[in-house]
Enzyme design. Structure first.
Site, PDB file in Angstrom:
ATOM      1  N   SER A 144      43.133  27.947  31.191  1.00 34.67           N
ATOM      2  CA  SER A 144      42.773  28.126  32.762  1.00 34.67           C
ATOM      3  C   SER A 144      42.619  29.909  32.922  1.00 34.67           C
ATOM      4  CB  SER A 144      45.005  28.209  33.282  1.00 34.67           C
ATOM      5  OG  SER A 144      45.236  29.278  34.379  1.00 34.67           O
ATOM      6  N   TYR A 157      52.832  30.163  34.208  1.00 41.93           N
ATOM      7  CA  TYR A 157      51.662  29.866  33.919  1.00 41.93           C
ATOM      8  C   TYR A 157      51.416  30.446  32.992  1.00 41.93           C
ATOM      9  CZ  TYR A 157      47.838  26.673  35.245  1.00 41.93           C
ATOM     10  OH  TYR A 157      46.730  26.221  35.289  1.00 41.93           O
TER      11      TYR A 157
HETATM   12  C1  GCO Z   1      47.336  29.678  41.154  1.00 44.14           C
HETATM   13  C2  GCO Z   1      46.120  28.430  40.559  1.00 44.14           C
HETATM   14  C3  GCO Z   1      45.640  28.680  38.932  1.00 44.14           C
HETATM   15  C4  GCO Z   1      44.496  27.737  38.615  1.00 44.14           C
HETATM   16  C5  GCO Z   1      43.818  27.804  37.440  1.00 44.14           C
HETATM   17  C6  GCO Z   1      43.047  29.058  37.267  1.00 44.14           C
HETATM   18  O1  GCO Z   1      47.994  30.113  41.762  1.00 44.14           O
HETATM   19  O2  GCO Z   1      46.731  31.035  40.335  1.00 44.14           O
HETATM   20  O3  GCO Z   1      46.659  27.423  41.044  1.00 44.14           O
HETATM   21  O4  GCO Z   1      46.812  28.853  38.552  1.00 44.14           O
HETATM   22  O5  GCO Z   1      45.459  26.742  39.581  1.00 44.14           O
HETATM   23  O6  GCO Z   1      44.805  27.681  36.778  1.00 44.14           O
HETATM   24  O7  GCO Z   1      42.055  29.121  36.059  1.00 44.14           O
END
Ligand code: GCO
Length: 261
Positions: A144, A157
């Site tokens: 990501s 995340y």
């Molecule tokens: C967020 C997005 C990101 C994208 C992706 C970017 O909330 O910033 O959902 O997480 O989905 O991962 O690369």
């Protein structure tokens, strides 16, 4: 084009019932691979398999949780019996929880790490055992922008996706000698259900991403097809531990002032 031909290959895509996972599965099938789709929601799996079969693809679906190592081991064994060896593994299944770090519950943090980082480790370890035996394999971890950058509310995340980048490099280090190439794809901001909440018209994040992305648009899932086929095919046999960012240029720039073209 033989370099990119996946005929005869079995490709497992975790979370391949929707979104970017489905787009990557579609690309692999177009290149000739047989699809092994994992998911956890029966209705989504049913709809996804109907889509894949309507397109004439060979596709089988298996419902299990990639964070449960016992279940995962059972299903990988079953799949190997029913379909054959897994030549390509795309660790795509993931969740996100957008909560300020100061108020995020530890349980929520652990859940994101479990699905987005521990799950790919479990699946990679299980599938690598058979790849080592047949001295070939392709593992593609879906990273990501948050493998490189932080942003408000996505601490778990970002920690998981940053860890997934380093897990990719470490597995590449340990398994390259078995002719297993472990790499990653880092999607930028794509128009999927995962980003729908921050993409609605007028949402400040929507305008921000358009201005922050040199290509000045959200990614379309099919934009991932080329990188996916490349990392799944012979064309990447000497590529190890690399993350290919398909991001419209976000990571290439510090951005520009609002009033600049
Ligand atoms: C967020 C997005 C990101 C994208 C992706 C970017 O909330 O910033 O959902 O997480 O989905 O991962 O690369």
């Amino acid at each position: 084009m033989e370099l990119f031909n996946l005929t005869g290959k079995n490709a497992m895509i975790t979370g391949g019932t929707h979104g970017l996972g489905m787009a990557m599965a579609d690309a692999l099938a177009q290149a000739g691979a047989q699809l092994i789709i994992t998911g956890t929601t029966p209705s989504k799996m049913e709809d996804a398999l109907a889509y894949y079969h309507a397109k004439g693809y060979q596709a089988k679906g298996y419902l299990f949780d990639v964070t449960n190592e016992t279940d995962a081991a059972k299903y990988v064994e079953l799949i190997t019996k029913e379909v054959g060896g897994i030549h390509i593994l795309v660790n795509n299944a993931g969740i996100i929880k957008r909560v300020p770090a100061i108020s995020m519950q530890v349980l929520e943090f652990r859940q994101v790490i479990d699905v987005d980082l521990v799950g790919p480790f479990i699946m990679s370890q299980l599938v690598a055992k058979q790849m080592i035996e047949c001295k070939e394999g392709k593992i593609i971890n879906i990273c990501s922008m948050m493998s490189e950058l932080g942003r408000n509310t996505v601490s778990a995340y970002a920690a998981a996706k940053g860890g997934l980048k380093m897990l990719t490099r470490n597995l590449a280090t340990e398994w390259a000698k078995y002719n297993i190439q472990v790499n990653g794809i880092g999607p930028g901001y794509f128009a999927t259900s995962q980003t729908a909440p921050i993409r609605v018209d007028g949402h400040p994040f929507n305008d921000f991403i358009i201005s922050r992305t040199p290509a000045a648009r959200w990614g379309n899932p099919e934009d991932l097809a080329g990188a996916t086929i490349f990392l799944a095919s012979k064309a990447s046999d000497f590529v190890n531990g690399q993350i290919i960012y398909v991001d419209g240029g976000i990571l290439a720039t510090i951005g520009k002032p609002n009033n600049e073209e």
